[in-house]
Design an enzyme around this catalytic site. Structure first.
Site, PDB file in Angstrom:
ATOM      1  CG  LEU A 116      -1.491  -1.160   1.142  1.00 43.82           C
ATOM      2  CD1 LEU A 116      -2.912  -0.845   2.192  1.00 43.82           C
ATOM      3  CD2 LEU A 116      -2.915  -0.939   0.539  1.00 43.82           C
ATOM      4  CG  ASP A 117       0.459   4.645  -3.078  1.00 46.35           C
ATOM      5  OD1 ASP A 117       1.651   3.469  -3.142  1.00 46.35           O
ATOM      6  OD2 ASP A 117      -0.774   4.917  -3.329  1.00 46.35           O
ATOM      7  NE  ARG A 118       5.636   8.434   2.831  1.00 48.58           N
ATOM      8  CZ  ARG A 118       4.403   9.513   3.533  1.00 48.58           C
ATOM      9  NH1 ARG A 118       3.984   9.936   4.658  1.00 48.58           N
ATOM     10  NH2 ARG A 118       4.415  10.786   2.400  1.00 48.58           N
ATOM     11  CB  THR A 120      -3.012   4.128   1.045  1.00 46.05           C
ATOM     12  OG1 THR A 120      -2.984   4.450   0.339  1.00 46.05           O
ATOM     13  CG2 THR A 120      -4.480   2.825   1.308  1.00 46.05           C
TER      14      THR A 120
END
Length: 340
Positions: A116-118, A120
């Site tokens: 996951l993106d940081r 998110t």
């Protein structure tokens, strides 16, 4: 590398800091050649030992714990808080999912099967062996695992199920910007409004493919970006240039303008600061600016949450949703974009 100057080497190979910082580091002996002080114009020769002493200041992250939803002999299912990076990289070492879990649970190595993106939050599958991680990762890439996300978007999202099948292309890897374009990679996202509070909507998202920023790009294309999105939201300085049209990015002048505006208006980064500036409180060891002002939750984490994953005979969902995902949630009068 060989034959270049010390300064040129760091400017070309290690772009995370400014020329001003590297000149400062060379002058103060933080950057050395063969363990000796050097100068910016020193020419690098074969077998030279180049060292850079760094006193690291990690950016702030949330103090929310990493919740373990499920554990068995093969994996953990966790709820990752927004703002915590998955892998140690760049300026993040200790404040990462893998480092925190290894330290708190006593594991030498752990292997994420999805990322996951940081900024998110939500579900991640962390395996105890690389083989199991590869197996789950293949299922992810083969679309054998269904994912569901929840997000809060600007405006009143249309009722009913909305299917967006627009292809997505990368505009710039430097600032991680993607957009809808006929020559992009095919992708599909299904959306459904859950509720509307008069200003923003809570939306259920089901990505049927796996492109970078797919949900965020499709929502922006539809005209309902995630309300605190730092790249695709309405509060950015380049928002008026992100029109739902490929012509926005086929004009070289407009393309350059968007990228320059993104870089110029990026949030303050101490690594770009002038190290000779003494007007800011600074670390006594490495001289970087320091602050005791904590960012707000909306500045740390994106209003996008990986809510549920389902595979062949199994399903996991987060036990608790973020505060912004409540139907009764009311955002501040001014929505502040999340940090990069």
């Amino acid at each position: 590398m060989f034959g270049s100057t010390v300064l040129d080497l760091f400017m070309k190979e290690y772009r995370g800091r400014s020329e001003g910082y590297y000149r400062y580091a060379i002058d103060k002996g933080l950057i050395t050649v063969n363990q000796q002080k050097t100068t910016p114009d020193t020419i690098i020769k074969r077998q030279d030992l180049i060292s850079h002493l760094v006193h690291r200041h990690e950016p702030p992250v949330t103090d929310q714990p990493i919740s373990i939803i499920h554990e068995d002999d093969k994996m953990f299912v966790i709820d990752k808080p927004g703002s915590i990076q998955v892998h140690p990289s760049g300026r993040y070492r200790h404040n990462t999912v893998l480092h925190i879990m290894r330290k708190e649970l006593g594991y030498d190595r752990l292997f994420p099967s999805n990322r996951l993106d940081r900024i998110t939050s939500g579900l991640m599958l962390i395996c105890k062996s690389s083989k199991d991680a590869d197996t789950l990762g293949l299922q992810m890439r083969s679309r054998n695992i269904e994912k569901e996300y929840i997000c809060r978007v600007s405006g009143e999202f249309p009722s009913g199920r909305i299917l967006c099948q627009e292809p997505i292309k990368t505009l710039s890897y430097t600032v991680s910007l993607n957009y809808v374009h006929p020559q992009g990679k095919p992708c599909t996202t299904q959306f459904e409004r859950l509720c509307y509070n008069g200003r923003t909507s809570l939306v259920l998202c089901k990505p049927l493919s796996g492109r970078t920023h797919q949900i965020r790009v499709h929502l922006r294309y539809l005209g309902y970006p995630i309300a605190n999105d730092p790249i695709y939201g309405y509060s950015t300085a380049w928002s008026d240039r992100l029109q739902p049209s490929a012509s926005t990015f086929t004009d070289p002048h407009n393309l350059s303008s968007v990228l320059n505006t993104m870089i110029e208006t990026a949030p303050y980064d101490y690594m770009d600061d002038d190290p000779t500036n003494t007007t800011l409180p600074r670390c006594v060891q490495c001289h970087v600016p320091i602050t005791d002002k904590d960012p707000t939750p909306a500045q740390l984490a994106l209003w996008l949450h990986a809510y549920k994953y389902s595979g062949n005979g199994w399903s996991y969902s987060t036990s608790q949703l973020p505060p912004w995902a409540s139907e009764s949630y009311r955002e501040d009068a001014v929505i502040i974009p999340a940090s990069f």
